[in-house]
Write an enzyme that holds these catalytic residues in place. Structure first.
Site, mmCIF file in Angstrom:
data_model
loop_
_atom_site.group_PDB
_atom_site.id
_atom_site.type_symbol
_atom_site.label_atom_id
_atom_site.label_comp_id
_atom_site.label_asym_id
_atom_site.label_seq_id
_atom_site.Cartn_x
_atom_site.Cartn_y
_atom_site.Cartn_z
ATOM 1 N N CYS A 71 0.845 -1.201 0.000
ATOM 2 C CA CYS A 71 0.000 0.000 0.000
ATOM 3 C C CYS A 71 0.877 1.246 0.000
ATOM 4 O O CYS A 71 1.625 1.480 0.958
ATOM 5 C CB CYS A 71 -0.919 -0.004 1.219
ATOM 6 S SG CYS A 71 -2.029 1.413 1.291
ATOM 7 N N ASN A 181 -7.088 -3.898 -8.708
ATOM 8 C CA ASN A 181 -7.742 -2.635 -8.391
ATOM 9 C C ASN A 181 -8.177 -1.995 -9.704
ATOM 10 O O ASN A 181 -7.511 -2.162 -10.735
ATOM 11 C CB ASN A 181 -6.792 -1.692 -7.653
ATOM 12 C CG ASN A 181 -6.499 -2.142 -6.240
ATOM 13 O OD1 ASN A 181 -6.947 -3.189 -5.803
ATOM 14 N ND2 ASN A 181 -5.730 -1.344 -5.523
ATOM 15 N N CYS A 208 -5.835 6.309 -3.547
ATOM 16 C CA CYS A 208 -5.051 5.077 -3.641
ATOM 17 C C CYS A 208 -3.679 5.430 -4.185
ATOM 18 O O CYS A 208 -3.560 5.927 -5.313
ATOM 19 C CB CYS A 208 -5.752 4.061 -4.547
ATOM 20 S SG CYS A 208 -4.822 2.524 -4.788
#
Length: 269
Positions: A71, A181, A208
């Site tokens: 992430c 994603n 994101c």
């Protein structure tokens, strides 16, 4: 028994952070699902776990559904927390260990703090995939920026049905079995606006980091932007993606954006 936590935000991506030394016996995945629940937990897109040993700072991450992942915004928030809590001994430039290898972090303290982080080199870039999704014929660009992303350029991002199309694209057979994603991108005046449906959260998120990188890389490969790229997120805050490029190869990728501590507290472990 009480478990101390911190809540952080990276351009709207929100995270619960725990220290390794404080972890209860239950596994990381179960803890992520419990703490990230927005009704019966603290509420977050994911769980950050930070630790240090032999002067090495490290972090790992679990999505809200418990799945382990990389992430970008989470890594930036972990770096900001480490700086705030004295783990870097006031150094504003330092290295941290991630599931994708070592990363270099730079923090800029102040009223509006920003954190810059080196990112994994994008891989498996595939442009111009023609896919049918919910009765729509989409041109999709795929790239892995630490996690897989499917990028779609659209003309009207505000009106595009991101949750519905994102949910279907995220599980499209073209990206099986891991899924991807889904990023929906509008390019204008050399900058990008991006909305992302994230796997592991199974919803549109406010930002994101890996999606910002995937969108910038894809748009650059299509000749629509050049480094550095300003990426505006659903939260209204912006990220900056910079990189070096040689043909279809991208390197020296950095992600920069805001990071802040929202609150801290304790929950029953």
């Amino acid at each position: 028994m009480k478990l101390r936590f911190w809540k952080l935000s990276g351009a709207g991506n929100d995270f619960v952070l725990l220290r390794e030394d404080d972890l209860p016996a239950r596994g990381d995945a179960a803890l992520a699902r419990r703490l990230c629940d927005r009704r019966e937990g603290v509420g977050a897109d994911g769980l950050l776990i930070v630790g240090k040993a032999d002067k090495i700072l490290r972090w790992r991450y679990h999505n809200a559904d418990g799945s382990a992942a990389f992430c970008g915004n989470g890594a930036r928030c972990a770096a900001w927390w480490m700086f705030l809590n004295g783990w870097t001994k006031n150094r504003t430039a330092f290295n941290i260990q991630s599931p994708e290898g070592p990363m270099s972090a730079r923090v800029r303290p102040g009223k509006n703090p920003r954190v810059s982080l080196s990112m994994p080199a994008p891989k498996d870039l595939r442009l111009g995939l023609k896919l049918a999704v919910q009765g729509r014929k989409l041109t999709v660009h795929f790239v892995d920026t630490g996690v897989p992303h499917a990028v779609v350029l659209v003309d009207d991002l505000e009106r595009f049905p991101v949750p519905e199309v994102g949910r279907a694209l995220r599980r499209h057979p073209a990206f099986a079995p891991a899924g991807a994603n889904a990023d929906f991108v509008q390019a204008a005046d050399g900058r990008l606006s991006v909305r992302t449906y994230e796997r592991g959260v199974e919803a549109e998120t406010m930002a994101c980091g890996t999606g910002a990188v995937a969108s910038a890389v894809s748009a650059a490969a299509l000749g629509k932007v050049e480094s550095p790229v300003s990426v505006f997120t659903r939260s209204g805050e912006h990220l900056k993606v910079s990189f070096s490029r040689s043909g279809a190869e991208f390197s020296a990728v950095r992600l920069e954006g805001p990071a802040r501590l929202v609150f801290q507290g304790e929950v029953c472990s």
